[in-house]
Each structure stands twice: as structure tokens, then as C-alpha cells.
Design an enzyme around this catalytic site. Structure first.
Site, short mmCIF file in Angstrom:
data_model
loop_
_atom_site.label_atom_id
_atom_site.label_comp_id
_atom_site.label_asym_id
_atom_site.label_seq_id
_atom_site.Cartn_x
_atom_site.Cartn_y
_atom_site.Cartn_z
N HIS A 359 0.81 -1.21 0.00
CA HIS A 359 0.00 0.00 0.00
C HIS A 359 0.85 1.27 0.00
O HIS A 359 0.38 2.34 0.38
CB HIS A 359 -0.95 -0.01 1.20
N GLY A 360 2.11 1.15 -0.37
CA GLY A 360 2.97 2.31 -0.45
C GLY A 360 3.66 2.63 0.85
O GLY A 360 3.73 1.81 1.77
#
Length: 528
Positions: A359-360
Site C-alpha cells: 500500500h505504499g
């Protein structure tokens, strides 16, 4: 007369002969005496050589050297047929510097403690928890010691704490083998927050080429519906206009329904100074893979995290209340944030990291349940992201307080990332959250050189109505769309103020230049 003269001559000749004979015997006797003396001296020298005289000088018997006591006999030495006294055995000297130890961990001088020598089997079936505890207990007493988990062995280890605060400093945990977690519920009881934990240590290093395998699929399958999920999913609308309620789960197996609801972090450090993690691989954690709580001086490099992209809440690296953190040369693939930066973090520098799936890299979520959050001086640069939900993100809850300031996201290369740039001050990881006016203040946020491709929306800046984001700077943004499975959207901004220092692709016209007209001065409620 002639007869008398002849007798006299004969007598004188006889006397002369006797005198001459006596001289010869005396000479022979003297030669014999000198020979015996030399033989005696040689015997004494040989005897002393055999007994290894350890006196400090060389004894010179003929040139005024130091004299020693004569041998116990006063005449000639024993004949060759009589055996000489036996030579004493030489004494073994203990060296002042101990030789390198081979890891048996049995002596005061040993600094290497191999878990195999404390009873570990390493067969992947026998519970080796007690052996690991015993090896740690021994190493804990020795400064700069090393606990060795050798290569080519698989160690089944249950929940364990390698704890101080009375351990010596600079202990190395040399992990070259594989450590696996139990897959039955009994060792976990009703649930535990961490599996392998290092607490209250100074100068702790975990290094090597080994693997920590949480074997988390059984936990993922048992994830209850109420478990938190990433709120940014609401922004991702497939082309068939249906919103994913939950991420897809891996195929079920025989462990389903047996694990406790509380999922452990694979490797956690708490309350420690000068922590280093390098070389190892952490994979398939039930929840977060690597966590640092209340630590000062953290270095993570040349290690990797590996879990499926659909494994729920499996953050790669989680930082909380930690300062002076350096993360670099690391590869992170997981089912949640590659790096999660929580409250109490400052002076964090992350660079040269590969992220994806996941998710970064995120700051937050912050301010949950009306709590105060303080984050400052964060740098994230030179990052490669592929097939992630978000790129670089800040997420906060309504109702929180405190502030986030001094953040730089620079030179981020994104490839097929759904939402490359995100500020979300309305974060909610459950079905519904009530609206609140209080917020965590955001200021001094810079995005520069964010380049690559996106699949949903290039920029999403959703800031608080009561406390807008200020000092948001965008520079050298070049993001191109890729139409895949999702609806594409234009950049979105709400209550976001700052400046565009260069033209951007696409144009981000929604960012409001300058400061908000009713810019509220931070109160004590906001100040950290």
C-alpha cells in the site's frame, strides 16, 4: 775402574728413565682429568637442556657468566649403563589473549553461543524455543557476544522475548538458518502481540542470510470481517461500478478457524538503542513483519520482506515513537504499507527502497480515538514502487490533535500505482466514522519528482475543513494514466494550500495557492 764407571752410568740411566716415566703418567693423568671434566660439563649441559631451564639469562660457565649450583654428585657422572633421571614434562602456558572460540558457549571467555549447543534440533519439527532461550541467557551476560542460528537448519520456535535491560551491550543475533512459527493455536494461547521480540537492549544487531517465516496463511484466513482495512479502497472503483468490500483472501486450508483473533508481529524491537537489522528475510507474517517501538537509533538495510499482496494488515516495517531512523537498500513486498510511520517518530530517512506489492509508504494513520500525534522531519526519496495501492501518503483521523511537519517525498518512481500522491484527513478503517472538527495539523509537505504511471487517480489531497493543510509544495510531477480495471479520475484537492513550483503532468489546478483566508494559529492543542 771401568766396572765402577759402567755401574754409575747404568744407575743414572735408570733414574732418568724412572723420572721420564713418571712425567708421562702425570701427563696422561692430567689429560684424563681434563677429558672427564669436559664430559662432565657436557652431561650437565645436556641434562639442563632436557629439563628446559626457564631462567632469564644464558649461563656462560667459562666467561664469568652467572654460576649455578653444581650437580648433586661431586665426582664423575654415572656410567652410560645407569639411566639418567627422567626429564620433567614442560608446563603448558595459558596465552594472555584467548584463542577464537568455536561457539560451544561453555566458558567465561566464549563470546559465541550456537543454539545447537544448547539443545536445539533444527529439524523443523521439534520445539526449539527453550534452546533459544538458554542460548540468549548465556549470551546476555557477555558483552559483544553472538548468538548463532546456523545455516541449513530449520528451527521451530514459539513466542519468545530476548530481553534486557540487564543484558550486556552490542549483542549480535546471527541468523543464517530458518526460524518458523508454530501453525497450531496452542503455543499462542488466546493471542499475543508479537512472536520474536527484542526488548530494552543497547546495540542489538540482527543480521545474516537467514529467514524468519511467520507461516501466516492460517491467520489471514481467520481474519474477522471487523478487522481494519485500508480506507483508500473506497476511492478505487472497478469498471463494473462495484466497490470491493474486502480484499480477496488466499485459498483456505486446514488451519482455518483455529487461530486466535489477535495476530502477532513477526519481529519487534521495543525500548532499545542503536538497533540494526540487515541481510535477513522476513516472510508471511501473521500481521506486521518488522516493528520498532520506542527505539532510538535504528538502521535497516539490505533486508527483505515478502508476503502476498492480498495478505491483510501485513505491514512491512512499522515505526512508532522512534527517532533517528535510517532505512535503505531494502525490498518490501506485503499486503499493507511497505513502511508505516506512526506517532512519535522524528528524524526518519528512507531511501533506495523497492516497494510492491503493498500500500505504499505512509505516515499514519494518526489521531485515532481523539489521540494526539506528533511526526516531524521525515524524508522519503529514491523509491521504486510497482503495483501498489498508494505511492506516498499521509492519513489522519478526524478528532485527532498534534501535527505533522517537515516532510519531503522526492524522486519516487511509480509503476501501475493506483493513487501515487495522497493526503487523507478523513481516514476511517471501519464501516462508519462520525464527523469531527478537530484534526491533526499538516504543514510543510513537499512532493518533488514523482514520476511514472497510475491506474486510478494521480493526486488526492483531502484536508480538514477546520484545519486545512498548509505549505503543500508540488514540483516536477509527471504522472501518466494507464486504463486497466478501474475508473480513472482527475486530481482532487480539498482545503489544500501551497504552491506549484513547476508545471505538472497532469495539471493540478485544484491546489490553492498561498494560505487559507482564515488561517487559524496553532493552539497548544496542536503543538507537539
Amino acid at each position: 775402574m771401568k766396572g765402577v764407571g759402567l755401574r754409575r752410568l747404568t744407575f743414572m740411566f735408570l733414574v732418568a728413565f724412572l723420572v721420564w716415566s713418571s712425567s708421562i703418567e702425570t701427563c696422561i693423568a692430567r689429560k684424563s682429568k681434563h677429558w672427564r671434566q669436559r664430559r662432565h660439563a657436557a652431561s650437565v649441559s645436556l641434562y639442563k637442556k632436557k629439563t628446559k631451564d626457564h631462567s632469564h639469562g644464558h649461563h656462560n660457565y667459562h666467561n664469568g657468566g652467572t654460576k649455578t649450583k653444581p650437580p648433586p654428585y661431586k665426582t664423575t657422572p654415572p656410567s652410560p649403563k645407569v639411566k639418567a633421571p627422567p626429564s620433567p614434562k614442560p608446563k603448558v602456558k595459558v596465552p594472555s589473549i584467548p584463542p577464537p572460540q568455536k561457539g560451544y558457549g561453555n566458558g567465561q571467555r566464549s563470546k559465541v553461543f550456537d543454539v545447537l549447543h544448547f539443545g536445539a534440533k533444527g529439524d523443523g519439527k521439534t520445539d526449539d524455543t527453550k534452546a533459544f532461550q538458554a542460548a540468549w541467557a548465556a549470551a546476555c551476560k557477555v558483552q559483544a557476544s553472538t548468538v548463532v542460528v546456523p545455516a541449513k537448519f530449520i528451527f521451530l520456535v514459539g513466542p519468545i522475548s530476548f530481553s534486557g535491560p540487564y543484558c550486556q551491550a552490542n549483542i549480535v543475533f546471527q541468523l543464517d538458518g530458518t526460524i518458523i512459527a508454530p501453525t497450531d493455536s496452542k503455543p499462542w494461547g488466546k493471542g499475543i502481540l508479537q512472536w520474536l521480540e527484542f526488548t530494552k537492549l543497547k546495540g542489538i544487531t540482527v543480521q545474516g542470510k537467514g529467514i524468519i517465516d511467520g507461516r501466516g496463511s492460517g491467520w489471514w484466513l481467520d481474519a474477522p470481517y471487523e478487522d481494519p482495512y485500508d480506507d483508500e479502497r473506497k476511492l478505487i472503483i472497478p469498471l463494473n461500478n462495484t466497490v470491493q468490500e474486502r480484499p480477496p483472501m488466499p485459498a483456505r486450508n486446514e488451519l482455518s478457524g483455529k487461530m486466535p483473533s489477535i495476530k502477532p508481529t513477526a519481529l519487534r524491537f521495543y525500548g532499545s538503542f542503536n538497533v540494526t537489522v540487515t541481510g535477513i528475510t522476513i516472510q508471511n507474517s501473521p500481521q506486521c513483519h518488522l516493528k520498532f517501538d520506542n527505539c532510538i537509533g535504528v538502521v535497516v538495510h539490505d533486508m527483505s520482506v515478502s508476503s502476498p499482496g492480498d495478505s491483510p494488515n501485513t505491514d512491512g516495517i512499522h515505526l512508532q515513537n522512534s527517532k533517528d531512523v535510517l532505512i535503505h537498500a531494502t525490498s518490501l513486498a506485503c499486503g499493507d504499507d511497505c513502511v508505516s510511520i506512526q506517532t512519535g517518530c522524528s528524524n526518519v530517512y528512507i531511501h533506495n527502497v523497492n516497494c510492491g506489492p503493498g500500500h505504499g509508504i505512509s505516515i499514519g494513520s494518526l489521531g485515532k480515538d481523539n489521540t494526539k500525534a506528533c511526526v516531524s522531519n521525515i524524508t522519503v526519496r529514491d523509491i521504486m514502487m510497482h503495483n501498489t495501492m498508494n505511492g506516498v501518503r499521509i492519513k489522519t483521523w478526524q478528532g485527532g490533535s498534534g501535527n505533522v511537519q517537515g516532510v519531503l517525498f522526492s524522486n519516487i518512481q511509480v509503476s501501475e500505482v493506483q493513487l501515487p500522491i495522497v493526503i487523507d484527513q478523513f481516514y476511517c478503517d471501519k464501516r462508519t466514522c462520525k464527523n469531527q472538527t478537530a484534526a491533526v495539523a499538516l504543514s510543510g509537505i513537499t512532493y518533488e519528482k514523482i514520476r511514472g504511471t497510475y491506474t486510478v487517480k494521480p493526486v488526492h489531497l483531502a484536508c480538514s475543513d477546520s484545519l486545512p493543510c498548509i505549505g503543500v509544495t508540488l514540483s516536477a510531477i509527471q504522472l501518466k494514466p494507464m486504463q486497466e480495471r478501474y475508473h480513472l479520475y482527475d486530481p482532487f484537492c480539498w482545503q489544500s494550500y501551497g504552491e506549484l513550483t513547476t508545471p505538472t503532468v497532469p495539471p493540478i489546478a485544484c491546489l490553492q495557492i498561498g494560505k487559507p483566508p482564515n488561517n487559524r494559529v496553532q493552539s497548544n492543542y496542536d503543538v507537539c
